[in-house]
Design a protein around this motif. Structure first.
Motif, short mmCIF file in Angstrom:
data_model
loop_
_atom_site.label_atom_id
_atom_site.label_comp_id
_atom_site.label_asym_id
_atom_site.label_seq_id
_atom_site.Cartn_x
_atom_site.Cartn_y
_atom_site.Cartn_z
N GLY A 55 0.82 -1.21 0.00
CA GLY A 55 0.00 0.00 0.00
C GLY A 55 0.85 1.25 0.00
N GLU A 56 1.91 1.26 0.81
CA GLU A 56 2.82 2.39 0.84
C GLU A 56 3.48 2.60 -0.52
OE1 GLU A 56 3.54 4.61 3.05
OE2 GLU A 56 2.49 3.84 4.82
N ALA A 57 3.84 1.50 -1.15
CA ALA A 57 4.57 1.59 -2.41
C ALA A 57 3.70 2.09 -3.56
CB ALA A 57 5.17 0.22 -2.77
N VAL A 58 2.44 1.63 -3.62
CA VAL A 58 1.61 1.96 -4.79
C VAL A 58 0.69 3.15 -4.54
CG1 VAL A 58 1.69 -0.44 -5.55
CG2 VAL A 58 -0.28 0.36 -4.25
N GLY A 59 0.52 3.55 -3.27
CA GLY A 59 -0.34 4.68 -2.99
C GLY A 59 -1.80 4.33 -2.90
N SER A 60 -2.12 3.10 -2.51
CA SER A 60 -3.51 2.66 -2.32
C SER A 60 -3.57 1.82 -1.05
CB SER A 60 -3.99 1.81 -3.50
OG SER A 60 -4.00 2.51 -4.70
N GLU A 61 -4.74 1.80 -0.44
CA GLU A 61 -4.92 0.88 0.69
C GLU A 61 -5.17 -0.51 0.13
OE1 GLU A 61 -7.04 1.97 4.15
OE2 GLU A 61 -7.21 4.06 3.55
N ILE A 62 -4.63 -1.50 0.80
CA ILE A 62 -4.81 -2.89 0.38
C ILE A 62 -5.84 -3.55 1.28
CG2 ILE A 62 -3.68 -5.10 -0.06
CD1 ILE A 62 -2.74 -2.76 -1.85
N GLU A 63 -6.92 -3.97 0.67
CA GLU A 63 -8.00 -4.63 1.41
C GLU A 63 -7.94 -6.11 1.12
OE1 GLU A 63 -12.03 -2.92 1.34
OE2 GLU A 63 -12.72 -4.91 0.74
N PHE A 64 -7.83 -6.93 2.14
CA PHE A 64 -7.78 -8.37 1.94
C PHE A 64 -9.16 -8.92 1.64
CE2 PHE A 64 -3.54 -8.36 2.62
CZ PHE A 64 -3.08 -8.21 3.90
#
Length: 285
Positions: A55-64
């Motif tokens: 998420g930090e790398a791509v600029g999005s929150e990662i939702e499982f």
């Protein structure tokens, strides 16, 4: 710091919903699943640090996105319930046969293949010797524990319905061989070492081994913007070492020990899996 969304239910229970927006070509939230992980608790335990780092790398929150099994994971991508799935070669062969998907970066694993193993004192020395025998395999759809060993048996001239009995035993395959309930086990190459760890007093012998398998692959749904897919690929490769450390950190994905991210995957390398499905009579779609 951006945080992985563990579940929508948790956020609602806490009375909190995220309102932050992140700059970049991807949606504010990217939904992620893994074909080898079942359930939310397992996803969080195995991929929590990776979700935060990605998420930090791509600029999005990662939702499982929790799944109950491999089939559910494939269906989730087919029905746009998830944006990105980390899949094995077998699952990817099914995905591309059923729907429009986008190939992303992959993970090249060490010692990734199939091996057939027997007790050292067995009179079985080749796959042909398995005629009339009992063989333990892993679980349905497993690349190295079901699809490829089945393909190897057929390639050796054996009819899976008439010449031998195969049993999909998942974790119980080790004990089945140790206790001599079956005559052989067909599973991942790394499982030979695991077998010997479980039975240090036993002696075992490999009678056949496959070539190295295609790489694991991140797969994006067909409708995800191509610019986003390219951005995620670029960011993973740019931060490959720390992202792999994040996967390995929790100790739940030991199969990726000594693995590395790669960006040279081609559709052609997965054709062997498609051919294996066809040869053993299993439908892809």
């Amino acid at each position: 710091m951006k945080k992985t969304i563990l579940s929508t239910a948790l956020a609602l229970t806490a009375g909190f919903t995220t309102t932050a927006t992140w700059a970049g070509p991807c949606p504010d939230t990217l939904r992620f699943a893994d074909t080898g992980i079942e359930g939310m608790e397992e996803m969080v335990r195995a991929f929590g640090p990776f979700g935060d780092a990605l998420g930090e790398a791509v600029g999005s929150e990662i939702e499982f996105f929790p799944v109950s099994d491999r089939t559910a994971a494939v269906n989730a991508l087919q029905f746009d319930q998830v944006d990105i799935i980390l899949a094995g070669p077998s699952e990817y062969a099914v995905m591309r046969a059923r729907q429009d998907v986008q190939m992303m970066v992959g993970i090249e694993r060490a010692e990734y293949g199939t091996a057939f193993v027997v007790h050292a004192d067995s009179d079985i020395h080749s796959l042909d010797d398995l005629r009339g025998k009992e063989v333990a395999l892993k679980d349905p759809g497993s690349t190295t524990g079901h699809i490829v060993p089945s393909w190897m048996l057929v390639e050796a001239g054996l009819d899976l319905d008439r010449d031998l009995n195969t049993h999909l035993l998942d974790g119980a395959r080790f004990e089945a061989l140790i206790n001599r309930d079956v005559d052989a086990m067909g599973s991942g190459v790394r499982d030979v070492a695991r077998l010997k760890e479980r039975d240090p007093e036993g002696a075992y012998r490999v009678i056949a081994e496959s070539d190295t398998m295609p790489r694991d692959i991140f797969v994006a749904r067909g409708g995800l913007d191509e610019a986003c897919v390219a951005h995620v690929n670029e960011q993973i490769m740019a931060d490959a070492e720390s992202l792999m450390d994040a996967i390995l950190g929790p100790g739940e994905r030991d199969k990726y020990t000594e693995a590395r991210f790669v960006n040279d995957l081609t559709e052609a390398e997965f054709d062997m899996i498609t051919e294996a499905y066809d040869l053993v009579g299993l439908p892809l779609d």
